[in-house]
Design a protein around this motif. Structure first.
Motif, PDB file in Angstrom:
ATOM      1  N   LYS A 132       0.855  -1.185   0.000  1.00 19.67           N
ATOM      2  CA  LYS A 132       0.000   0.000   0.000  1.00 19.67           C
ATOM      3  C   LYS A 132       0.893   1.238   0.000  1.00 19.67           C
ATOM      4  N   GLY A 133       0.608   2.158  -0.908  1.00 11.32           N
ATOM      5  CA  GLY A 133       1.363   3.411  -0.929  1.00 11.32           C
ATOM      6  C   GLY A 133       1.044   4.245   0.305  1.00 11.32           C
ATOM      7  N   GLY A 134       2.021   4.991   0.749  1.00 15.34           N
ATOM      8  CA  GLY A 134       1.799   5.958   1.821  1.00 15.34           C
ATOM      9  C   GLY A 134       1.625   5.377   3.210  1.00 15.34           C
ATOM     10  N   ALA A 135       2.008   4.129   3.418  1.00 12.49           N
ATOM     11  CA  ALA A 135       1.802   3.495   4.732  1.00 12.49           C
ATOM     12  C   ALA A 135       2.839   3.951   5.756  1.00 12.49           C
ATOM     13  N   LYS A 188       6.548   3.455   4.921  1.00 14.19           N
ATOM     14  CA  LYS A 188       7.782   2.676   4.738  1.00 14.19           C
ATOM     15  C   LYS A 188       9.024   3.577   4.727  1.00 14.19           C
ATOM     16  N   THR A 189       8.946   4.645   3.961  1.00  9.88           N
ATOM     17  CA  THR A 189      10.124   5.517   3.863  1.00  9.88           C
ATOM     18  C   THR A 189      10.355   6.270   5.173  1.00  9.88           C
ATOM     19  N   THR A 190       9.276   6.733   5.782  1.00 10.83           N
ATOM     20  CA  THR A 190       9.384   7.444   7.064  1.00 10.83           C
ATOM     21  C   THR A 190      10.024   6.546   8.123  1.00 10.83           C
ATOM     22  N   PRO A 192       9.505  -0.641  -2.568  1.00  9.56           N
ATOM     23  CA  PRO A 192       8.399   0.016  -3.270  1.00  9.56           C
ATOM     24  C   PRO A 192       7.037  -0.450  -2.715  1.00  9.56           C
ATOM     25  N   PRO A 193       5.961   0.298  -3.020  1.00 11.98           N
ATOM     26  CA  PRO A 193       4.661  -0.021  -2.426  1.00 11.98           C
ATOM     27  C   PRO A 193       3.930  -1.180  -3.098  1.00 11.98           C
ATOM     28  N   SER A 194       4.657  -2.216  -3.452  1.00 10.75           N
ATOM     29  CA  SER A 194       4.001  -3.401  -4.011  1.00 10.75           C
ATOM     30  C   SER A 194       4.813  -4.631  -3.638  1.00 10.75           C
ATOM     31  N   PHE A 204       6.602  14.052  11.987  1.00 13.74           N
ATOM     32  CA  PHE A 204       7.101  13.056  11.031  1.00 13.74           C
ATOM     33  C   PHE A 204       7.101  13.660   9.624  1.00 13.74           C
ATOM     34  N   ARG A 205       6.099  14.497   9.323  1.00  8.34           N
ATOM     35  CA  ARG A 205       6.053  15.158   8.010  1.00  8.34           C
ATOM     36  C   ARG A 205       7.015  16.333   7.961  1.00  8.34           C
ATOM     37  N   ASN A 206       6.972  17.144   9.021  1.00 10.66           N
ATOM     38  CA  ASN A 206       7.759  18.378   9.006  1.00 10.66           C
ATOM     39  C   ASN A 206       9.259  18.103   8.978  1.00 10.66           C
ATOM     40  N   ILE A 260       1.729  -0.671  13.508  1.00  9.65           N
ATOM     41  CA  ILE A 260       0.645   0.298  13.301  1.00  9.65           C
ATOM     42  C   ILE A 260       1.254   1.703  13.231  1.00  9.65           C
ATOM     43  N   ASN A 261       0.936   2.400  12.163  1.00 13.85           N
ATOM     44  CA  ASN A 261       1.482   3.746  11.966  1.00 13.85           C
ATOM     45  C   ASN A 261       0.318   4.738  11.786  1.00 13.85           C
ATOM     46  N   GLN A 262       0.582   5.975  12.164  1.00 14.89           N
ATOM     47  CA  GLN A 262      -0.424   7.046  12.054  1.00 14.89           C
ATOM     48  C   GLN A 262      -1.642   6.761  12.932  1.00 14.89           C
ATOM     49  N   PRO A 293      11.916   2.535  -6.855  1.00 13.04           N
ATOM     50  CA  PRO A 293      12.233   3.393  -7.999  1.00 13.04           C
ATOM     51  C   PRO A 293      11.755   4.847  -7.832  1.00 13.04           C
ATOM     52  N   GLN A 294      10.775   5.087  -6.933  1.00 11.70           N
ATOM     53  CA  GLN A 294      10.378   6.480  -6.653  1.00 11.70           C
ATOM     54  C   GLN A 294      11.527   7.276  -6.042  1.00 11.70           C
ATOM     55  N   GLY A 295      12.453   6.577  -5.383  1.00 17.12           N
ATOM     56  CA  GLY A 295      13.654   7.228  -4.839  1.00 17.12           C
ATOM     57  C   GLY A 295      13.401   8.188  -3.688  1.00 17.12           C
ATOM     58  N   ALA A 301       3.175   1.292  18.692  1.00 15.33           N
ATOM     59  CA  ALA A 301       2.534   1.891  17.521  1.00 15.33           C
ATOM     60  C   ALA A 301       3.044   3.321  17.405  1.00 15.33           C
ATOM     61  N   LEU A 302       3.100   3.807  16.170  1.00 20.60           N
ATOM     62  CA  LEU A 302       3.520   5.193  15.972  1.00 20.60           C
ATOM     63  C   LEU A 302       2.281   6.046  15.775  1.00 20.60           C
ATOM     64  N   ARG A 303       2.199   7.124  16.514  1.00 19.62           N
ATOM     65  CA  ARG A 303       1.041   8.009  16.371  1.00 19.62           C
ATOM     66  C   ARG A 303       1.195   8.915  15.162  1.00 19.62           C
ATOM     67  N   ARG A 304       0.050   9.411  14.712  1.00 19.75           N
ATOM     68  CA  ARG A 304       0.092  10.439  13.663  1.00 19.75           C
ATOM     69  C   ARG A 304       0.616  11.724  14.308  1.00 19.75           C
ATOM     70  N   ARG A 305       1.763  12.151  13.874  1.00 19.03           N
ATOM     71  CA  ARG A 305       2.399  13.341  14.451  1.00 19.03           C
ATOM     72  C   ARG A 305       2.936  14.204  13.319  1.00 19.03           C
ATOM     73  N   ALA A 306       2.613  15.480  13.374  1.00 17.73           N
ATOM     74  CA  ALA A 306       3.042  16.401  12.311  1.00 17.73           C
ATOM     75  C   ALA A 306       4.557  16.405  12.139  1.00 17.73           C
TER      76      ALA A 306
HETATM   77  N1  LIG Z   1       3.319   8.612  12.023  1.00 18.72           N
HETATM   78  C1  LIG Z   1       3.123   9.568  11.091  1.00 18.72           C
HETATM   79  N2  LIG Z   1       2.536  10.741  11.420  1.00 18.72           N
HETATM   80  C2  LIG Z   1       2.320  11.701  10.498  1.00 18.72           C
HETATM   81  N3  LIG Z   1       2.646  11.589   9.209  1.00 18.72           N
HETATM   82  C3  LIG Z   1       3.231  10.440   8.797  1.00 18.72           C
HETATM   83  C4  LIG Z   1       3.514   9.377   9.715  1.00 18.72           C
HETATM   84  N4  LIG Z   1       4.096   8.369   9.009  1.00 18.72           N
HETATM   85  C5  LIG Z   1       4.183   8.782   7.731  1.00 18.72           C
HETATM   86  N5  LIG Z   1       3.666  10.028   7.600  1.00 18.72           N
HETATM   87  C6  LIG Z   1       3.531  10.809   6.353  1.00 18.72           C
HETATM   88  O1  LIG Z   1       2.713  10.054   5.457  1.00 18.72           O
HETATM   89  C7  LIG Z   1       3.158  10.204   4.127  1.00 18.72           C
HETATM   90  C8  LIG Z   1       3.496   8.827   3.556  1.00 18.72           C
HETATM   91  O2  LIG Z   1       4.590   8.292   4.283  1.00 18.72           O
HETATM   92  P1  LIG Z   1       5.783   7.539   3.534  1.00 18.72           P
HETATM   93  O3  LIG Z   1       6.244   8.294   2.348  1.00 18.72           O
HETATM   94  O4  LIG Z   1       6.772   7.187   4.573  1.00 18.72           O
HETATM   95  O5  LIG Z   1       5.005   6.240   3.070  1.00 18.72           O
HETATM   96  P2  LIG Z   1       5.525   5.110   2.076  1.00 18.72           P
HETATM   97  O6  LIG Z   1       4.918   3.843   2.535  1.00 18.72           O
HETATM   98  O7  LIG Z   1       6.999   5.157   1.952  1.00 18.72           O
HETATM   99  O8  LIG Z   1       4.862   5.599   0.717  1.00 18.72           O
HETATM  100  P3  LIG Z   1       5.173   4.980  -0.760  1.00 18.72           P
HETATM  101  O9  LIG Z   1       4.443   3.708  -0.773  1.00 18.72           O
HETATM  102  O10 LIG Z   1       4.630   5.996  -1.695  1.00 18.72           O
HETATM  103  O11 LIG Z   1       6.648   4.789  -0.857  1.00 18.72           O
HETATM  104  C9  LIG Z   1       4.357  11.152   4.190  1.00 18.72           C
HETATM  105  O12 LIG Z   1       3.907  12.450   3.931  1.00 18.72           O
HETATM  106  C10 LIG Z   1       4.840  11.033   5.625  1.00 18.72           C
HETATM  107  O13 LIG Z   1       5.493  12.211   6.066  1.00 18.72           O
END
Ligand SMILES: Nc1ncnc2c1ncn2[C@@H]1O[C@H](COP(=O)(O)OP(=O)(O)OP(=O)(O)O)[C@@H](O)[C@H]1O
Ligand SMILES: [Mg+2]
Length: 211
Positions: free
Chosen positions: A10-13, A15-17, A87-89, A177-179, A142-144, A39-41, A170-175
């Motif tokens: 799943k994209g955006g879960a 992984k990179t963070t 990658p997200p697959s 992580f984005r900032n 568990i993330n976000q 490959p998104q790098g 579990a990791l909470r949704r916290r700004a």
């Molecule tokens: N715990 C968190 N709290 C707040 N924001 C988060 C948290 N974890 C990740 N994010 C944000 O969610 C978005 C997606 O995260 P990330 O890029 O790490 O996912 P990914 O699984 O690597 O995505 P992709 O599948 O596209 O590679 C990013 O904007 C990231 O900053």
């Protein structure tokens, strides 16, 4: 030494963070390299964004999935930990190859039905990889998490249907992580603002990687 992969279908879960922040947490105590196998790098981008020297190198994975195995084997001789951002697959050749080689697969999952459904495919990929990589450990993370929402309350129960253990941390949704990513930094480099997020990352390291 150990190769830890961040995988999922799943994209955006997250992984990179998690790749960047777990590696940064490990780098406080030991030697770590991040390999960007997506490959998104994104992990590479994170590092070059501000030109800052992160506490660990971030390398691009070999384009050839056959070569990727050699690259990871070589790096695992040179570093105490190799963290691989996938990658997200789980059907991508890079993910398949990494699952055949890594010691630990961490699978970030957001408390949303779509993420939960995607996890079923990840579990199948892990089981398949275990046919050749018998010792492969895999854990859902568990993330976000937003503790006050119903979905967040239910997510642990829902994940118990998947045949993989769930990390207590579990990791909470916290700004932050984005900032931090906006500044090309990890949460350990964000001073007081990053303390709670950094604490969660340290807790996860302590729980699942145990150094
Ligand atoms: N715990 C968190 N709290 C707040 N924001 C988060 C948290 N974890 C990740 N994010 C944000 O969610 C978005 C997606 O995260 P990330 O890029 O790490 O996912 P990914 O699984 O690597 O995505 P992709 O599948 O596209 O590679 C990013 O904007 C990231 O900053
Ligand atoms: Mg990513």
């Amino acid at each position: 030494m150990p190769v830890i992969a961040l995988v999922g279908n799943k994209g955006g879960a997250g992984k990179t963070t998690l790749s960047i922040n777990l590696a940064a947490g490990l780098a406080k105590q030991t030697s770590v390299v991040v390999v960007d196998a997506d490959p998104q790098g994104s992990a590479i981008q994170w590092n070059v964004f501000t030109g800052t020297n992160m506490s660990m190198p971030v390398l691009k994975a070999s384009d050839e999935s056959g070569e990727l195995g050699n690259q990871l084997a070589k790096l695992s001789q040179e570093y105490d930990y190799v963290v691989v951002d996938c990658p997200p697959s789980v059907h991508a050749s890079q993910t398949t190859r990494v699952l055949e080689i890594c010691d630990l697969a961490l699978i970030p999952v957001q408390p949303s039905p779509v993420d939960l459904w995607a996890t079923v495919h990840t579990e199948k990929a892990v089981q398949h990889a275990r046919q050749s990589n018998e010792g492969l450990r895999a854990l859902l993370v568990i993330n976000q998490l937003e503790p006050r929402t119903t979905l967040s309350r239910l997510v642990r129960d829902a994940l118990s249907e998947i045949g993989l253990p769930v990390a207590n941390t579990a990791l909470r949704r916290r700004a932050i992580f984005r900032n931090s990513a906006l500044e090309g930094k990890n949460v350990f480099e964000m001073g007081r603002r990053g303390l709670q997020a950094a604490g969660e990352i340290d807790e996860l390291i302590h729980e699942v990687i145990k150094i």
